[in-house]
Write a protein that holds these residues in place. Structure first.
Motif, PDB file in Angstrom:
ATOM      1  N   GLY A 136       0.825  -1.206   0.000  1.00 29.58           N
ATOM      2  CA  GLY A 136       0.000   0.000   0.000  1.00 29.58           C
ATOM      3  C   GLY A 136       0.852   1.245   0.000  1.00 29.58           C
ATOM      4  O   GLY A 136       1.974   1.241   0.520  1.00 29.58           O
ATOM      5  N   PHE A 137       0.332   2.291  -0.637  1.00 25.22           N
ATOM      6  CA  PHE A 137       1.047   3.561  -0.708  1.00 25.22           C
ATOM      7  C   PHE A 137       0.015   4.686  -0.786  1.00 25.22           C
ATOM      8  O   PHE A 137      -0.934   4.607  -1.551  1.00 25.22           O
ATOM      9  CB  PHE A 137       1.941   3.580  -1.948  1.00 25.22           C
ATOM     10  CG  PHE A 137       2.636   4.893  -2.167  1.00 25.22           C
ATOM     11  CD1 PHE A 137       2.134   5.826  -3.062  1.00 25.22           C
ATOM     12  CD2 PHE A 137       3.783   5.214  -1.464  1.00 25.22           C
ATOM     13  CE1 PHE A 137       2.766   7.041  -3.264  1.00 25.22           C
ATOM     14  CE2 PHE A 137       4.423   6.416  -1.662  1.00 25.22           C
ATOM     15  CZ  PHE A 137       3.911   7.335  -2.560  1.00 25.22           C
ATOM     16  N   GLN A 138       0.224   5.718   0.033  1.00 24.29           N
ATOM     17  CA  GLN A 138      -0.690   6.857   0.021  1.00 24.29           C
ATOM     18  C   GLN A 138       0.062   8.112   0.452  1.00 24.29           C
ATOM     19  O   GLN A 138       0.867   8.075   1.389  1.00 24.29           O
ATOM     20  CB  GLN A 138      -1.858   6.609   0.978  1.00 24.29           C
ATOM     21  CG  GLN A 138      -2.854   7.728   1.047  1.00 24.29           C
ATOM     22  CD  GLN A 138      -3.976   7.423   2.036  1.00 24.29           C
ATOM     23  OE1 GLN A 138      -3.965   6.434   2.750  1.00 24.29           O
ATOM     24  NE2 GLN A 138      -4.945   8.307   2.084  1.00 24.29           N
ATOM     25  N   VAL A 139      -0.203   9.217  -0.223  1.00 24.80           N
ATOM     26  CA  VAL A 139       0.311  10.517   0.174  1.00 24.80           C
ATOM     27  C   VAL A 139      -0.890  11.445   0.318  1.00 24.80           C
ATOM     28  O   VAL A 139      -1.713  11.544  -0.589  1.00 24.80           O
ATOM     29  CB  VAL A 139       1.308  11.096  -0.851  1.00 24.80           C
ATOM     30  CG1 VAL A 139       1.733  12.505  -0.463  1.00 24.80           C
ATOM     31  CG2 VAL A 139       2.523  10.196  -0.990  1.00 24.80           C
ATOM     32  N   THR A 140      -0.979  12.099   1.465  1.00 26.30           N
ATOM     33  CA  THR A 140      -2.056  13.046   1.729  1.00 26.30           C
ATOM     34  C   THR A 140      -1.424  14.398   2.007  1.00 26.30           C
ATOM     35  O   THR A 140      -0.554  14.514   2.876  1.00 26.30           O
ATOM     36  CB  THR A 140      -2.898  12.611   2.946  1.00 26.30           C
ATOM     37  OG1 THR A 140      -3.383  11.289   2.710  1.00 26.30           O
ATOM     38  CG2 THR A 140      -4.058  13.557   3.184  1.00 26.30           C
TER      39      THR A 140
ATOM     40  N   VAL B 180       2.788  10.552   4.517  1.00 25.59           N
ATOM     41  CA  VAL B 180       3.191   9.488   3.608  1.00 25.59           C
ATOM     42  C   VAL B 180       2.963   8.164   4.332  1.00 25.59           C
ATOM     43  O   VAL B 180       3.461   7.978   5.446  1.00 25.59           O
ATOM     44  CB  VAL B 180       4.683   9.620   3.216  1.00 25.59           C
ATOM     45  CG1 VAL B 180       5.116   8.459   2.334  1.00 25.59           C
ATOM     46  CG2 VAL B 180       4.954  10.956   2.550  1.00 25.59           C
ATOM     47  N   LYS B 181       2.219   7.258   3.683  1.00 30.68           N
ATOM     48  CA  LYS B 181       1.973   5.934   4.249  1.00 30.68           C
ATOM     49  C   LYS B 181       2.472   4.887   3.264  1.00 30.68           C
ATOM     50  O   LYS B 181       2.101   4.907   2.091  1.00 30.68           O
ATOM     51  CB  LYS B 181       0.483   5.705   4.497  1.00 30.68           C
ATOM     52  CG  LYS B 181      -0.120   6.614   5.538  1.00 30.68           C
ATOM     53  CD  LYS B 181      -1.589   6.301   5.725  1.00 30.68           C
ATOM     54  CE  LYS B 181      -2.225   7.246   6.736  1.00 30.68           C
ATOM     55  NZ  LYS B 181      -3.655   6.937   6.929  1.00 30.68           N
ATOM     56  N   VAL B 182       3.323   3.995   3.762  1.00 34.18           N
ATOM     57  CA  VAL B 182       3.827   2.888   2.957  1.00 34.18           C
ATOM     58  C   VAL B 182       3.606   1.607   3.756  1.00 34.18           C
ATOM     59  O   VAL B 182       4.066   1.497   4.888  1.00 34.18           O
ATOM     60  CB  VAL B 182       5.320   3.066   2.607  1.00 34.18           C
ATOM     61  CG1 VAL B 182       5.842   1.857   1.849  1.00 34.18           C
ATOM     62  CG2 VAL B 182       5.531   4.336   1.794  1.00 34.18           C
ATOM     63  N   SER B 183       2.898   0.670   3.146  1.00 33.13           N
ATOM     64  CA  SER B 183       2.625  -0.619   3.790  1.00 33.13           C
ATOM     65  C   SER B 183       3.431  -1.712   3.107  1.00 33.13           C
ATOM     66  O   SER B 183       3.703  -1.646   1.901  1.00 33.13           O
ATOM     67  CB  SER B 183       1.138  -0.956   3.698  1.00 33.13           C
ATOM     68  OG  SER B 183       0.358   0.037   4.335  1.00 33.13           O
TER      69      SER B 183
ATOM     70  N   THR C 236       2.394  -0.751   8.432  1.00 39.70           N
ATOM     71  CA  THR C 236       2.303   0.496   7.687  1.00 39.70           C
ATOM     72  C   THR C 236       3.161   1.514   8.409  1.00 39.70           C
ATOM     73  O   THR C 236       3.026   1.699   9.618  1.00 39.70           O
ATOM     74  CB  THR C 236       0.851   1.011   7.592  1.00 39.70           C
ATOM     75  OG1 THR C 236       0.060   0.015   6.938  1.00 39.70           O
ATOM     76  CG2 THR C 236       0.770   2.324   6.833  1.00 39.70           C
TER      77      THR C 236
ATOM     78  N   ILE D  44       3.958   5.379   8.815  1.00 42.75           N
ATOM     79  CA  ILE D  44       3.268   6.654   8.603  1.00 42.75           C
ATOM     80  C   ILE D  44       4.236   7.776   8.975  1.00 42.75           C
ATOM     81  O   ILE D  44       4.619   7.925  10.133  1.00 42.75           O
ATOM     82  CB  ILE D  44       1.985   6.732   9.440  1.00 42.75           C
ATOM     83  CG1 ILE D  44       1.074   5.551   9.059  1.00 42.75           C
ATOM     84  CG2 ILE D  44       1.286   8.066   9.249  1.00 42.75           C
ATOM     85  CD1 ILE D  44       0.047   5.201  10.073  1.00 42.75           C
TER      86      ILE D  44
ATOM     87  N   THR E 182       4.986  11.825   8.831  1.00 42.05           N
ATOM     88  CA  THR E 182       4.326  13.120   8.731  1.00 42.05           C
ATOM     89  C   THR E 182       5.384  14.211   8.659  1.00 42.05           C
ATOM     90  O   THR E 182       6.220  14.335   9.555  1.00 42.05           O
ATOM     91  CB  THR E 182       3.414  13.358   9.953  1.00 42.05           C
ATOM     92  OG1 THR E 182       2.493  12.274  10.040  1.00 42.05           O
ATOM     93  CG2 THR E 182       2.661  14.656   9.833  1.00 42.05           C
TER      94      THR E 182
END
Length: 132
Positions: free
Chosen positions: A34-38, A46-49, A91, A93, A95
């Motif tokens: 998983g990957f997400q940038v908010t 930034v979240k990297v699973s 994950t 996280i 910030t």
């Protein structure tokens, strides 16, 4: 981040954190799940699973072993980084604040430093600004 008119230094920091987390997930944790940038006004998250339950850790610096700086870099650029474990791995996280406090934000407004101290009576030492 371009839409937010983010400063180049923030963009570089976010890219570095993403690169380190993704590289480490691929190298040490079986790949990315998983990957997400908010992007928010006050922070970028930034979240990297990945698939591994093993937690990242600081490795002691070694002149004989290459690498080992990634987690240190991430924690330096995003000091509030934490890890959330879950049944399928973890994950990370990270910030990053969008606005870094200036040194002046930490100083007593009555203390003179830097160029102002050199110009102040008494020379190079910092001291209390008495308005003289």
């Amino acid at each position: 981040m371009a839409e937010q008119d983010a400063p180049p230094a923030l963009v570089a920091d976010v890219l570095t954190v993403v690169s380190e987390l993704v590289s480490n997930a691929r190298r040490h944790a079986g790949g990315i799940t998983g990957f997400q940038v908010t992007v928010r006004a006050d922070q970028v998250i930034v979240k990297v699973s990945d698939r591994s339950a093993l937690l990242p850790h600081l490795r002691p610096p070694s002149a004989h072993t290459p690498g080992g700086f990634g987690w240190r870099v991430v924690k330096t650029l995003a000091p509030n980084t934490f890890v959330r474990s879950h049944p399928s791995g973890k994950t990370i996280i990270a910030t990053l604040p969008t606005r870094k406090p200036t040194a002046a934000a930490y100083l007593d407004p009555g203390v003179v430093v830097g160029a102002a101290a050199r110009a102040a009576p008494g020379g190079l030492s910092a001291g209390r600004n008495t308005g003289r």
